[in-house]
Design an enzyme around this catalytic site. Structure first.
Site, PDB file in Angstrom:
ATOM      1  N   GLY A  97      -3.551   3.908   6.562  1.00  0.00           N
ATOM      2  CA  GLY A  97      -3.659   2.460   6.692  1.00  0.00           C
ATOM      3  C   GLY A  97      -3.950   2.065   8.128  1.00  0.00           C
ATOM      4  N   SER A 134      -6.556  -1.335  10.096  1.00  0.00           N
ATOM      5  CA  SER A 134      -6.276  -2.742  10.376  1.00  0.00           C
ATOM      6  C   SER A 134      -4.770  -2.964  10.446  1.00  0.00           C
ATOM      7  CB  SER A 134      -6.867  -3.651   9.282  1.00  0.00           C
ATOM      8  OG  SER A 134      -6.224  -3.419   8.035  1.00  0.00           O
ATOM      9  N   GLY A 135      -4.391  -4.188  10.817  1.00  0.00           N
ATOM     10  CA  GLY A 135      -2.994  -4.590  10.776  1.00  0.00           C
ATOM     11  C   GLY A 135      -2.071  -3.757  11.643  1.00  0.00           C
ATOM     12  N   ARG A 187      -9.057   3.602   3.036  1.00  0.00           N
ATOM     13  CA  ARG A 187     -10.060   3.722   1.963  1.00  0.00           C
ATOM     14  C   ARG A 187     -11.464   3.377   2.426  1.00  0.00           C
ATOM     15  NH1 ARG A 187      -8.363   0.239  -2.978  1.00  0.00           N
ATOM     16  NH2 ARG A 187      -7.644  -1.130  -1.297  1.00  0.00           N
ATOM     17  N   SER A 237       8.363   0.554   5.210  1.00  0.00           N
ATOM     18  CA  SER A 237       8.840  -0.191   4.048  1.00  0.00           C
ATOM     19  C   SER A 237       8.513  -1.667   4.280  1.00  0.00           C
ATOM     20  CB  SER A 237      10.340   0.052   3.824  1.00  0.00           C
ATOM     21  OG  SER A 237      10.808  -0.658   2.701  1.00  0.00           O
ATOM     22  N   ASP A 285      -8.068   7.520  -0.434  1.00  0.00           N
ATOM     23  CA  ASP A 285      -7.085   6.673  -1.099  1.00  0.00           C
ATOM     24  C   ASP A 285      -5.778   7.457  -1.130  1.00  0.00           C
ATOM     25  OD1 ASP A 285      -5.471   5.220  -2.820  1.00  0.00           O
ATOM     26  OD2 ASP A 285      -7.020   4.946  -4.354  1.00  0.00           O
ATOM     27  N   LYS A 295       9.035  -0.545  -2.348  1.00  0.00           N
ATOM     28  CA  LYS A 295       9.555  -0.517  -0.983  1.00  0.00           C
ATOM     29  C   LYS A 295      11.046  -0.162  -0.949  1.00  0.00           C
ATOM     30  CE  LYS A 295       5.762  -1.567   1.256  1.00  0.00           C
ATOM     31  NZ  LYS A 295       5.152  -0.622   2.224  1.00  0.00           N
ATOM     32  N   TYR A 310       6.315  -4.713  -6.029  1.00  0.00           N
ATOM     33  CA  TYR A 310       6.274  -4.432  -4.599  1.00  0.00           C
ATOM     34  C   TYR A 310       7.670  -4.082  -4.085  1.00  0.00           C
ATOM     35  CZ  TYR A 310       5.198  -5.086   0.371  1.00  0.00           C
ATOM     36  OH  TYR A 310       5.034  -4.915   1.724  1.00  0.00           O
TER      37      TYR A 310
END
Length: 263
Positions: free
Chosen positions: A8, A11-12, A33, A137, A59, A155, A151
């Site tokens: 991941g 970004s972010g 991805r 998390s 993925d 988590k 979700y």
């Protein structure tokens, strides 16, 4: 030279963590991805200078794909020293309105994807008696939120995984950490809020979203210090450390707010 691998990472929060480690001169591998977003992240990081950056598209919900991507990264930069499992998705909806596919996808990415990523580097870390792992998390991994059943399940489960893995890994030289970020200013948050039920906004709107850079700084500091749990702000700290004591009061407070929205 330290090899930091971030899922991941395009970004972010993941990208901001990468920015810190690149600034330290480390080798950084990004997995996500979308290859276009990965390439853009690589250019951005390399423009700032410091460490070396490479990317691989996969993925994380696909165990074979993420293993192959990590192996390719390790072939170039050497064994993974620090793994950040930041890949995640969220699709808010009331449970009765959410498809099984959407619910399953969140569990597959957020929980199974983290486990797949850890499995790909764990044996090597154990063999070298060193390594650090950070599982990402969420504040939604500390309390149930309406509209976030799948979700929250994914988590919450990460915490159980982290606790068990920590007990296995610590005597063998591998440090496992888990963090519980609040709403964070990322492109994903904007998409999420558009679909968020009003009942959820009543709860989650109580805390101002954090900047991704601030979350990343605390995560990296915790990894440097070898801390197991990372909380962001007093509210999440209280939920994390005192949940059995404060949960009845928190539930009653939010139940009143939710009833007001539903009238």
């Amino acid at each position: 030279m330290t090899h930091v691998l971030i899922t991941g990472g395009s970004s972010g929060i993941g990208l901001e963590v990468a920015r810190i480690y690149v600034g330290r001169g480390h080798r950084v591998s990004l997995i996500a991805r979308g290859l276009a977003a990965l390439d853009a992240a690589k250019v951005s990081l390399e423009t700032e200078g410091g460490g070396q950056v490479q990317v691989a598209a996969a993925d994380v919900a696909d165990a074979d794909a993420v293993q192959a991507a990590i192996r390719a990264c390790e072939t170039v930069f050497g064994p993974c020293d620090i793994l950040i499992c930041s890949a995640g998705i969220v699709a808010p909806a009331r449970f009765e309105d959410q498809t099984a596919a959407d619910a399953d996808r969140q569990v597959a990415v957020n929980l199974s994807g983290s486990m797949h990523s850890v499995r790909a580097v764990y044996a090597s870390m154990l063999a070298r008696h060193q390594g650090r792992i950070m599982l990402v998390s969420s504040g939604a991994g500390l309390m149930g939120i309406p509209g976030y059943a799948a979700y929250c399940a994914s988590k919450f489960a990460l915490r159980g995984f982290a606790e068990a893995l920590r007990s296995e890994a610590k005597p063998r030289g591998v440090v496992v950490s888990i963090c519980f970020p609040p709403d964070t200013q990322t492109p994903q948050l904007e998409r999420e809020r558009a679909a968020r039920p009003a009942e959820a906004e009543v709860i989650m709107g109580q805390v101002k979203p954090w900047k991704a850079e601030a979350v990343a700084r605390q995560m990296v500091r915790a990894l440097d210090q070898g801390r197991f749990e990372v909380y962001f702000g007093l509210t999440l700290l209280a939920l994390g450390r005192l949940a059995p004591l404060v949960r009845p009061f928190v539930d009653r407070y939010f139940d009143r707010l939710i009833r007001g929205v539903q009238r």
